[in-house]
Write a protein that holds these residues in place. Structure first.
Motif, PDB file in Angstrom:
ATOM      1  N   PRO A  56       0.551  -1.308  -0.095  1.00  0.00           N
ATOM      2  CA  PRO A  56      -0.141   0.098   0.201  1.00  0.00           C
ATOM      3  C   PRO A  56       1.269   1.566  -0.158  1.00  0.00           C
ATOM      4  O   PRO A  56       1.804   1.482   0.358  1.00  0.00           O
ATOM      5  CB  PRO A  56      -0.438   0.117   1.190  1.00  0.00           C
ATOM      6  CG  PRO A  56       0.256  -0.877   2.048  1.00  0.00           C
ATOM      7  CD  PRO A  56       1.020  -1.562   1.473  1.00  0.00           C
ATOM      8  N   THR A  57       0.429   2.367  -0.627  1.00  0.00           N
ATOM      9  CA  THR A  57       0.687   3.800  -0.285  1.00  0.00           C
ATOM     10  C   THR A  57       1.094   4.106   1.446  1.00  0.00           C
ATOM     11  O   THR A  57      -0.131   3.578   2.026  1.00  0.00           O
ATOM     12  CB  THR A  57       0.223   4.656  -1.270  1.00  0.00           C
ATOM     13  OG1 THR A  57      -0.834   4.728  -0.625  1.00  0.00           O
ATOM     14  CG2 THR A  57       0.253   4.347  -2.199  1.00  0.00           C
ATOM     15  N   GLN A  58       1.498   5.002   1.479  1.00  0.00           N
ATOM     16  CA  GLN A  58       1.550   5.629   2.725  1.00  0.00           C
ATOM     17  C   GLN A  58       0.587   6.319   2.795  1.00  0.00           C
ATOM     18  O   GLN A  58      -0.424   6.044   4.353  1.00  0.00           O
ATOM     19  CB  GLN A  58       2.994   6.694   2.918  1.00  0.00           C
ATOM     20  CG  GLN A  58       3.101   6.592   4.664  1.00  0.00           C
ATOM     21  CD  GLN A  58       4.227   7.423   4.678  1.00  0.00           C
ATOM     22  OE1 GLN A  58       5.269   7.327   4.188  1.00  0.00           O
ATOM     23  NE2 GLN A  58       4.326   9.107   4.892  1.00  0.00           N
ATOM     24  N   GLN A  59      -0.451   6.533   2.217  1.00  0.00           N
ATOM     25  CA  GLN A  59      -1.860   7.674   2.296  1.00  0.00           C
ATOM     26  C   GLN A  59      -2.975   6.837   2.626  1.00  0.00           C
ATOM     27  O   GLN A  59      -3.021   6.695   3.751  1.00  0.00           O
ATOM     28  CB  GLN A  59      -2.199   8.151   0.920  1.00  0.00           C
ATOM     29  CG  GLN A  59      -2.974   9.415   1.540  1.00  0.00           C
ATOM     30  CD  GLN A  59      -3.475  10.624   0.204  1.00  0.00           C
ATOM     31  OE1 GLN A  59      -2.398  10.560  -0.657  1.00  0.00           O
ATOM     32  NE2 GLN A  59      -4.529  10.766   0.637  1.00  0.00           N
ATOM     33  N   GLN A  60      -2.964   5.224   1.995  1.00  0.00           N
ATOM     34  CA  GLN A  60      -3.603   3.628   1.958  1.00  0.00           C
ATOM     35  C   GLN A  60      -3.718   3.533   3.748  1.00  0.00           C
ATOM     36  O   GLN A  60      -4.852   3.536   4.480  1.00  0.00           O
ATOM     37  CB  GLN A  60      -3.110   2.944   0.762  1.00  0.00           C
ATOM     38  CG  GLN A  60      -3.710   3.405  -0.835  1.00  0.00           C
ATOM     39  CD  GLN A  60      -3.234   2.514  -0.534  1.00  0.00           C
ATOM     40  OE1 GLN A  60      -2.420   1.748  -1.023  1.00  0.00           O
ATOM     41  NE2 GLN A  60      -4.591   2.530  -2.416  1.00  0.00           N
ATOM     42  N   VAL A  61      -1.693   3.544   3.947  1.00  0.00           N
ATOM     43  CA  VAL A  61      -2.216   3.055   5.320  1.00  0.00           C
ATOM     44  C   VAL A  61      -2.400   3.912   6.477  1.00  0.00           C
ATOM     45  O   VAL A  61      -3.034   3.579   7.182  1.00  0.00           O
ATOM     46  CB  VAL A  61      -0.709   2.562   5.934  1.00  0.00           C
ATOM     47  CG1 VAL A  61      -0.206   2.399   7.106  1.00  0.00           C
ATOM     48  CG2 VAL A  61      -0.206   0.993   4.594  1.00  0.00           C
ATOM     49  N   ALA A  62      -2.106   5.488   6.298  1.00  0.00           N
ATOM     50  CA  ALA A  62      -2.865   5.823   7.559  1.00  0.00           C
ATOM     51  C   ALA A  62      -4.444   6.404   7.207  1.00  0.00           C
ATOM     52  O   ALA A  62      -4.997   5.746   8.419  1.00  0.00           O
ATOM     53  CB  ALA A  62      -2.302   7.862   6.210  1.00  0.00           C
ATOM     54  N   ALA A  63      -4.663   6.054   5.568  1.00  0.00           N
ATOM     55  CA  ALA A  63      -6.264   6.312   6.340  1.00  0.00           C
ATOM     56  C   ALA A  63      -7.141   4.711   7.094  1.00  0.00           C
ATOM     57  O   ALA A  63      -7.820   5.114   7.254  1.00  0.00           O
ATOM     58  CB  ALA A  63      -7.272   6.152   4.277  1.00  0.00           C
ATOM     59  N   GLN A  64      -6.517   3.552   6.463  1.00  0.00           N
ATOM     60  CA  GLN A  64      -6.983   2.095   7.065  1.00  0.00           C
ATOM     61  C   GLN A  64      -6.968   2.332   8.666  1.00  0.00           C
ATOM     62  O   GLN A  64      -8.054   2.422   9.354  1.00  0.00           O
ATOM     63  CB  GLN A  64      -5.884   1.106   6.389  1.00  0.00           C
ATOM     64  CG  GLN A  64      -6.233   0.308   7.373  1.00  0.00           C
ATOM     65  CD  GLN A  64      -7.502  -0.910   6.443  1.00  0.00           C
ATOM     66  OE1 GLN A  64      -7.732  -0.250   5.830  1.00  0.00           O
ATOM     67  NE2 GLN A  64      -7.945  -1.754   7.549  1.00  0.00           N
ATOM     68  N   ALA A  65      -5.648   3.194   8.835  1.00  0.00           N
ATOM     69  CA  ALA A  65      -5.185   3.320  10.477  1.00  0.00           C
ATOM     70  C   ALA A  65      -6.385   4.431  11.154  1.00  0.00           C
ATOM     71  O   ALA A  65      -6.130   4.437  12.770  1.00  0.00           O
ATOM     72  CB  ALA A  65      -4.063   3.209  10.267  1.00  0.00           C
ATOM     73  N   GLY A  66      -6.729   5.156  10.046  1.00  0.00           N
ATOM     74  CA  GLY A  66      -7.471   6.843  10.967  1.00  0.00           C
ATOM     75  C   GLY A  66      -6.594   7.795  11.835  1.00  0.00           C
ATOM     76  O   GLY A  66      -6.717   7.775  12.680  1.00  0.00           O
ATOM     77  N   ALA A  67      -5.170   7.475  10.772  1.00  0.00           N
ATOM     78  CA  ALA A  67      -4.300   7.943  11.450  1.00  0.00           C
ATOM     79  C   ALA A  67      -3.450   9.127  10.696  1.00  0.00           C
ATOM     80  O   ALA A  67      -4.469   9.350   9.472  1.00  0.00           O
ATOM     81  CB  ALA A  67      -2.901   7.734  11.434  1.00  0.00           C
ATOM     82  N   ASP A  68      -3.432  11.123  11.070  1.00  0.00           N
ATOM     83  CA  ASP A  68      -2.944  11.881  10.425  1.00  0.00           C
ATOM     84  C   ASP A  68      -2.066  11.813   9.670  1.00  0.00           C
ATOM     85  O   ASP A  68      -1.126  11.051   9.876  1.00  0.00           O
ATOM     86  CB  ASP A  68      -2.706  13.185  11.551  1.00  0.00           C
ATOM     87  CG  ASP A  68      -2.428  13.829  11.389  1.00  0.00           C
ATOM     88  OD1 ASP A  68      -3.013  15.197  10.742  1.00  0.00           O
ATOM     89  OD2 ASP A  68      -1.161  14.039  10.929  1.00  0.00           O
ATOM     90  N   ARG A  69      -1.728  12.459   7.980  1.00  0.00           N
ATOM     91  CA  ARG A  69      -0.875  11.871   7.352  1.00  0.00           C
ATOM     92  C   ARG A  69       0.561  12.596   8.322  1.00  0.00           C
ATOM     93  O   ARG A  69       1.427  11.386   7.845  1.00  0.00           O
ATOM     94  CB  ARG A  69      -1.376  12.331   6.280  1.00  0.00           C
ATOM     95  CG  ARG A  69      -2.464  11.858   5.130  1.00  0.00           C
ATOM     96  CD  ARG A  69      -3.283  12.631   4.264  1.00  0.00           C
ATOM     97  NE  ARG A  69      -1.895  12.794   2.950  1.00  0.00           N
ATOM     98  CZ  ARG A  69      -2.151  13.782   2.096  1.00  0.00           C
ATOM     99  NH1 ARG A  69      -3.040  14.565   1.837  1.00  0.00           N
ATOM    100  NH2 ARG A  69      -1.224  13.864   1.241  1.00  0.00           N
ATOM    101  N   MET A  70       0.831  13.348   8.840  1.00  0.00           N
ATOM    102  CA  MET A  70       2.054  14.078   9.852  1.00  0.00           C
ATOM    103  C   MET A  70       2.214  13.237  10.115  1.00  0.00           C
ATOM    104  O   MET A  70       3.835  12.435   9.951  1.00  0.00           O
ATOM    105  CB  MET A  70       1.407  15.289   9.603  1.00  0.00           C
ATOM    106  CG  MET A  70       2.426  16.266  10.288  1.00  0.00           C
ATOM    107  SD  MET A  70       3.913  16.422   8.985  1.00  0.00           S
ATOM    108  CE  MET A  70       3.517  18.103   8.075  1.00  0.00           C
TER     109      MET A  70
END
Length: 144
Positions: A56-70
């Protein structure tokens, strides 16, 4: 005995306090294997997405985890430095990075997943389907 009035009547009040208690207990248990809840959520999300759809992309991982991108970017850097994740430029998008669990990252991710499952069973019982459905519906309102 606490009187059941005011905020004590609010399911949201108790959901908030239950989430705090669950998170604190998860944090304490994950510390035994050297992870924070955020690190675990990102590792588990990366591993699940990699397993189901490829790196996955880093952005996809952030979205899956419900985490802020920064915050995800900072934590991913730590996980890469610890050799638990690899981070490679996406060959199709120069702005994106693809993440993979490393061989070293698989064991603590598996251990953390077992810890989280055991905690979920303790807190939510053996049949959490109704709670999961309610929580998912609430969470999905946020993303709509």
């Amino acid at each position: 005995m606490i009187e059941e009035s005011g905020p004590m009547l609010s399911p949201g009040f108790w959901l908030h306090h239950a989430a705090l208690a669950w998170r604190a207990e998860l944090d304490q248990r994950l510390r035994t294997i050297g992870l924070t809840p955020t690190q675990f959520m990102l590792l588990a999300s990366a591993g699940w997405l990699e397993h189901t759809q490829g790196a996955p992309t880093q952005q996809q991982v952030a979205a899956q985890a419900g985490a802020d991108r920064m915050m995800t970017s900072k934590v991913v850097k730590t996980l890469v430095e610890a050799e638990l994740l690899s981070r490679e430029a996406d060959p199709n998008d120069s702005r994106a990075y693809r993440l993979r669990l490393t061989t070293k990252g698989r064991k603590p991710t598996r251990q953390a997943t077992e810890i989280a499952r055991a905690l979920d069973t303790e807190y939510f019982g053996d049949t959490p389907e109704a709670l999961r459905k309610t929580f998912r519906e609430i969470a999905n309102r946020r993303s709509s």
